[in-house]
Design a protein around this motif. Sequence first.
Motif, PDB file in Angstrom:
ATOM      1  N   GLY A   1       0.407  -1.037   0.073  1.00 11.07           N
ATOM      2  CA  GLY A   1      -0.481  -0.029   0.208  1.00 11.07           C
ATOM      3  C   GLY A   1       0.608   1.102   0.119  1.00 11.07           C
ATOM      4  N   ALA A   2       1.917   1.642   0.697  1.00  7.42           N
ATOM      5  CA  ALA A   2       2.728   2.169   1.211  1.00  7.42           C
ATOM      6  C   ALA A   2       3.174   3.027  -0.665  1.00  7.42           C
ATOM      7  CB  ALA A   2       4.013   2.340   1.820  1.00  7.42           C
ATOM      8  N   PRO A   3       4.004   2.279  -1.399  1.00  2.00           N
ATOM      9  CA  PRO A   3       4.060   3.028  -2.385  1.00  2.00           C
ATOM     10  C   PRO A   3       2.975   3.454  -3.811  1.00  2.00           C
ATOM     11  CG  PRO A   3       4.552   0.705  -2.504  1.00  2.00           C
ATOM     12  CD  PRO A   3       4.190   1.564  -1.305  1.00  2.00           C
ATOM     13  N   LEU A   4       2.264   2.064  -3.954  1.00  2.90           N
ATOM     14  CA  LEU A   4       0.851   2.638  -3.867  1.00  2.90           C
ATOM     15  C   LEU A   4       0.287   3.181  -4.165  1.00  2.90           C
ATOM     16  CD1 LEU A   4      -0.909   1.083  -6.201  1.00  2.90           C
ATOM     17  CD2 LEU A   4      -2.285   0.028  -4.509  1.00  2.90           C
ATOM     18  N   PHE A   5      -0.473   4.213  -2.981  1.00  2.00           N
ATOM     19  CA  PHE A   5      -1.036   5.003  -2.312  1.00  2.00           C
ATOM     20  C   PHE A   5       0.087   5.934  -3.002  1.00  2.00           C
ATOM     21  CE2 PHE A   5      -3.699   2.110  -0.608  1.00  2.00           C
ATOM     22  CZ  PHE A   5      -5.080   1.920  -1.349  1.00  2.00           C
ATOM     23  N   MET A   6       1.205   6.373  -2.137  1.00  2.00           N
ATOM     24  CA  MET A   6       1.590   7.899  -1.841  1.00  2.00           C
ATOM     25  C   MET A   6       2.191   7.868  -3.945  1.00  2.00           C
ATOM     26  SD  MET A   6       1.954   8.699   0.644  1.00  2.00           S
ATOM     27  CE  MET A   6       2.935  10.110   0.245  1.00  2.00           C
ATOM     28  N   ILE A   7       2.292   6.906  -4.625  1.00  2.00           N
ATOM     29  CA  ILE A   7       2.244   7.642  -6.006  1.00  2.00           C
ATOM     30  C   ILE A   7       0.758   8.560  -6.481  1.00  2.00           C
ATOM     31  CG2 ILE A   7       2.505   7.010  -8.206  1.00  2.00           C
ATOM     32  CD1 ILE A   7       4.837   4.759  -7.099  1.00  2.00           C
ATOM     33  N   MET A  47      -8.587   9.874   3.046  1.00  2.00           N
ATOM     34  CA  MET A  47      -8.779   8.546   2.871  1.00  2.00           C
ATOM     35  C   MET A  47      -8.808   7.158   3.298  1.00  2.00           C
ATOM     36  SD  MET A  47      -8.194   7.682  -1.782  1.00  2.00           S
ATOM     37  CE  MET A  47      -6.567   7.379  -1.116  1.00  2.00           C
ATOM     38  N   PHE A  48      -7.449   7.697   3.716  1.00  2.00           N
ATOM     39  CA  PHE A  48      -6.404   6.648   4.345  1.00  2.00           C
ATOM     40  C   PHE A  48      -7.231   6.288   6.026  1.00  2.00           C
ATOM     41  CE2 PHE A  48      -2.570   8.945   2.563  1.00  2.00           C
ATOM     42  CZ  PHE A  48      -3.117   7.883   1.066  1.00  2.00           C
ATOM     43  N   VAL A  49      -7.734   7.157   6.737  1.00  2.00           N
ATOM     44  CA  VAL A  49      -8.331   7.091   7.747  1.00  2.00           C
ATOM     45  C   VAL A  49      -9.646   6.353   7.963  1.00  2.00           C
ATOM     46  CG1 VAL A  49      -9.392   8.745   9.624  1.00  2.00           C
ATOM     47  CG2 VAL A  49      -7.113   9.065   8.323  1.00  2.00           C
ATOM     48  N   SER A  50     -10.440   6.683   6.477  1.00  2.00           N
ATOM     49  CA  SER A  50     -11.376   6.394   6.514  1.00  2.00           C
ATOM     50  C   SER A  50     -11.632   4.365   5.966  1.00  2.00           C
ATOM     51  CB  SER A  50     -12.207   6.753   4.982  1.00  2.00           C
ATOM     52  OG  SER A  50     -12.218   7.900   5.068  1.00  2.00           O
ATOM     53  N   MET A  51     -10.245   3.801   5.244  1.00  2.00           N
ATOM     54  CA  MET A  51      -9.612   2.929   5.296  1.00  2.00           C
ATOM     55  C   MET A  51      -9.392   2.248   7.116  1.00  2.00           C
ATOM     56  SD  MET A  51      -6.997   3.212   1.852  1.00  2.00           S
ATOM     57  CE  MET A  51      -7.227   1.717   1.600  1.00  2.00           C
ATOM     58  N   MET A  52      -8.722   3.483   7.487  1.00  2.00           N
ATOM     59  CA  MET A  52      -8.680   2.510   8.886  1.00  2.00           C
ATOM     60  C   MET A  52      -9.562   2.011   9.800  1.00  2.00           C
ATOM     61  SD  MET A  52      -5.315   5.144   9.379  1.00  2.00           S
ATOM     62  CE  MET A  52      -5.309   5.401  10.925  1.00  2.00           C
ATOM     63  N   PHE A  53     -10.957   2.300   9.869  1.00  2.00           N
ATOM     64  CA  PHE A  53     -11.874   2.866   9.967  1.00  2.00           C
ATOM     65  C   PHE A  53     -12.501   1.113   9.554  1.00  2.00           C
ATOM     66  CE2 PHE A  53     -16.231   3.867   9.827  1.00  2.00           C
ATOM     67  CZ  PHE A  53     -16.764   3.153  11.025  1.00  2.00           C
ATOM     68  N   LEU A  54     -12.815   1.175   8.339  1.00  2.00           N
ATOM     69  CA  LEU A  54     -12.882   0.229   7.604  1.00  2.00           C
ATOM     70  C   LEU A  54     -12.774  -1.034   8.155  1.00  2.00           C
ATOM     71  CD1 LEU A  54     -15.699  -0.849   5.993  1.00  2.00           C
ATOM     72  CD2 LEU A  54     -14.140  -0.393   3.790  1.00  2.00           C
ATOM     73  N   SER A 110      -6.156  -4.188   6.146  1.00  2.00           N
ATOM     74  CA  SER A 110      -5.541  -2.756   6.815  1.00  2.00           C
ATOM     75  C   SER A 110      -3.990  -1.739   7.060  1.00  2.00           C
ATOM     76  CB  SER A 110      -5.966  -3.336   8.766  1.00  2.00           C
ATOM     77  OG  SER A 110      -7.122  -3.569   8.826  1.00  2.00           O
ATOM     78  N   GLY A 111      -3.168  -3.154   6.299  1.00  2.00           N
ATOM     79  CA  GLY A 111      -2.063  -2.919   6.166  1.00  2.00           C
ATOM     80  C   GLY A 111      -1.442  -1.143   5.114  1.00  2.00           C
ATOM     81  N   LEU A 112      -2.870  -1.464   4.520  1.00  2.00           N
ATOM     82  CA  LEU A 112      -2.360  -1.072   3.028  1.00  2.00           C
ATOM     83  C   LEU A 112      -2.689   0.605   3.416  1.00  2.00           C
ATOM     84  CD1 LEU A 112      -5.643  -2.459   0.400  1.00  2.00           C
ATOM     85  CD2 LEU A 112      -2.548  -2.730   0.589  1.00  2.00           C
ATOM     86  N   PRO A 113      -2.902   1.398   3.968  1.00  2.00           N
ATOM     87  CA  PRO A 113      -3.636   2.813   4.488  1.00  2.00           C
ATOM     88  C   PRO A 113      -2.088   3.112   5.158  1.00  2.00           C
ATOM     89  CG  PRO A 113      -5.507   1.393   5.678  1.00  2.00           C
ATOM     90  CD  PRO A 113      -4.550   0.667   4.936  1.00  2.00           C
ATOM     91  N   HIS A 114      -1.243   1.692   6.155  1.00  2.00           N
ATOM     92  CA  HIS A 114      -0.470   2.578   6.714  1.00  2.00           C
ATOM     93  C   HIS A 114       0.664   3.165   6.992  1.00  2.00           C
ATOM     94  CE1 HIS A 114       2.002   1.050  10.885  1.00  2.00           C
ATOM     95  NE2 HIS A 114       3.291   2.042  10.172  1.00  2.00           N
ATOM     96  N   GLY A 115       1.407   2.985   6.050  1.00  2.00           N
ATOM     97  CA  GLY A 115       2.628   3.775   5.388  1.00  2.00           C
ATOM     98  C   GLY A 115       2.330   5.128   4.544  1.00  2.00           C
ATOM     99  N   ALA A 116       1.191   4.836   4.097  1.00  2.00           N
ATOM    100  CA  ALA A 116       0.509   6.410   2.751  1.00  2.00           C
ATOM    101  C   ALA A 116       0.254   6.950   4.031  1.00  2.00           C
ATOM    102  CB  ALA A 116      -0.880   5.922   2.442  1.00  2.00           C
ATOM    103  N   ILE A 131       9.547   8.803  -1.952  1.00  2.00           N
ATOM    104  CA  ILE A 131      10.521   8.865  -0.173  1.00  2.00           C
ATOM    105  C   ILE A 131       9.576   8.024   1.264  1.00  2.00           C
ATOM    106  CG2 ILE A 131      11.415   9.946   1.725  1.00  2.00           C
ATOM    107  CD1 ILE A 131      12.946  11.390  -0.655  1.00  2.00           C
ATOM    108  N   GLY A 132       8.490   8.513   1.864  1.00  2.00           N
ATOM    109  CA  GLY A 132       8.098   8.134   2.123  1.00  2.00           C
ATOM    110  C   GLY A 132       7.228   6.843   2.283  1.00  2.00           C
ATOM    111  N   ALA A 133       6.850   6.930   1.482  1.00  2.00           N
ATOM    112  CA  ALA A 133       6.246   5.527   1.451  1.00  2.00           C
ATOM    113  C   ALA A 133       8.088   4.164   1.135  1.00  2.00           C
ATOM    114  CB  ALA A 133       5.795   5.154   0.023  1.00  2.00           C
ATOM    115  N   LEU A 134       8.754   4.364   0.852  1.00  2.00           N
ATOM    116  CA  LEU A 134      10.144   3.438   1.116  1.00  2.00           C
ATOM    117  C   LEU A 134      10.655   3.393   2.338  1.00  2.00           C
ATOM    118  CD1 LEU A 134      12.306   5.091  -2.392  1.00  2.00           C
ATOM    119  CD2 LEU A 134      11.237   2.493  -1.873  1.00  2.00           C
TER     120      LEU A 134
END
Length: 399
Positions: free
Chosen positions: A66-72, A85-92, A113-119, A335-338
């Motif tokens: 999720g980190a590189p996918l969503f950050m790009i 968007m990321f917090v909504s995913m954390m909630f769901l 649940s891990g997908l939005p973590h890094g982003a 960089i944030g994703a990496l």
Amino acid sequence: MTNVANSQGNASTLTILIVLALGTFILGLSEFSMMPMLPLISETFSSTPAQSGYAISAYAIGVVVGAPLFMITTANMRKRNALLMFVSMMFLFNGLSAFANSLEQLILFRFLSGLPHGAYFAAAILLAADIAPADKRASFMSKVFMGLTIATIVGVPMVTLVGQNFSWRYCLAGTAVLALVALVLIVKYVPNVKNTAPTSILDELSVLKNKLVWTILGIIIIGFGGVFCVYTFIADTILEVTHTPAYTISIAMIMFGIGCTLGNYLLGKAADHSPLKTTGAALIGAVVFAASYVSASHNIWLLYTVIFFIGFSVGLGTVIQSLLMDVSPQGHAMIGALVQCAFNTANAIGPWLGGMAIAGGALPSQTGYVSAALFLGGFLMWSLSAMQMKKQSCKLSKM
């Protein structure tokens, strides 16, 4: 400082940082609270500890995907919209995890649940950097990261008690409720401003060509493996080597969390002046304390002290990200994703090597030697990075 804070009514910069830190607190709960709840999950689904452990691995895989996918894909989105968007995913997905009917469902929902973590981490830290004065960027970023370190002190012990006395499902449901609260606070307090520096996918991917970025990431991938190597086997060390009551494990975890929080604050302050020197000094200290973990394991008070200082080194996380932003003027979203991918790789390497040592006949406390070797490897990567930065500085001065 930019006028970002002023654009959201009366919201102060501190308020914005606290709201952003709430999100990282939630992520800390989501990631770290699963470890002490594995026996409860095994009991619920009649699974083995190894099978239940896939729920932890699934979360880490979700972060890496999720980190590189969503950050790009969200690099040019307004920061507040991306955070929502990321917090909504954390909630769901935390909410769905709480209602999983099988271990397979739980593993799937933990991956999601891990997908939005890094982003989220990357977007929140970049926003903190945007609102910081030029000489305060590292400390502003560390304040956002502090949400996760506080989760290790307060949140994880609390949800562990809830899980033991009620159900692990309440812990994940509570995490989802907190995400809903964070959603409301982001809408109210975080400014909805346009990106001042639009980027492109090519700009973000250009980071991958920078050799210096990879050597600095190597500090995290190798060096931070030392943190997770010790952290994973603290309980085994206390029960099998220190021979103190089980409640001392919780105290050790709290000491680790306090070390994380203070290290995050103090190293962030020091990095405002020199992130490179701060990183090198902290890594040397980590090598010494990891090596002393072996002898300290025979006295619980010495062990608490060593665990505190190993936790202190976690504060290097935002320092290294600040260093990466210094050496790469473009591609900060990537960089944030990496950085998040590097952390989760370290989270896999450290326990794996420590487990191999134990399987080969080492005592749990002797994972301290493995940890020291990993920290030393991180220092070698720091040395390579420092030499490359010196060469680049010399070239620029001759131009």
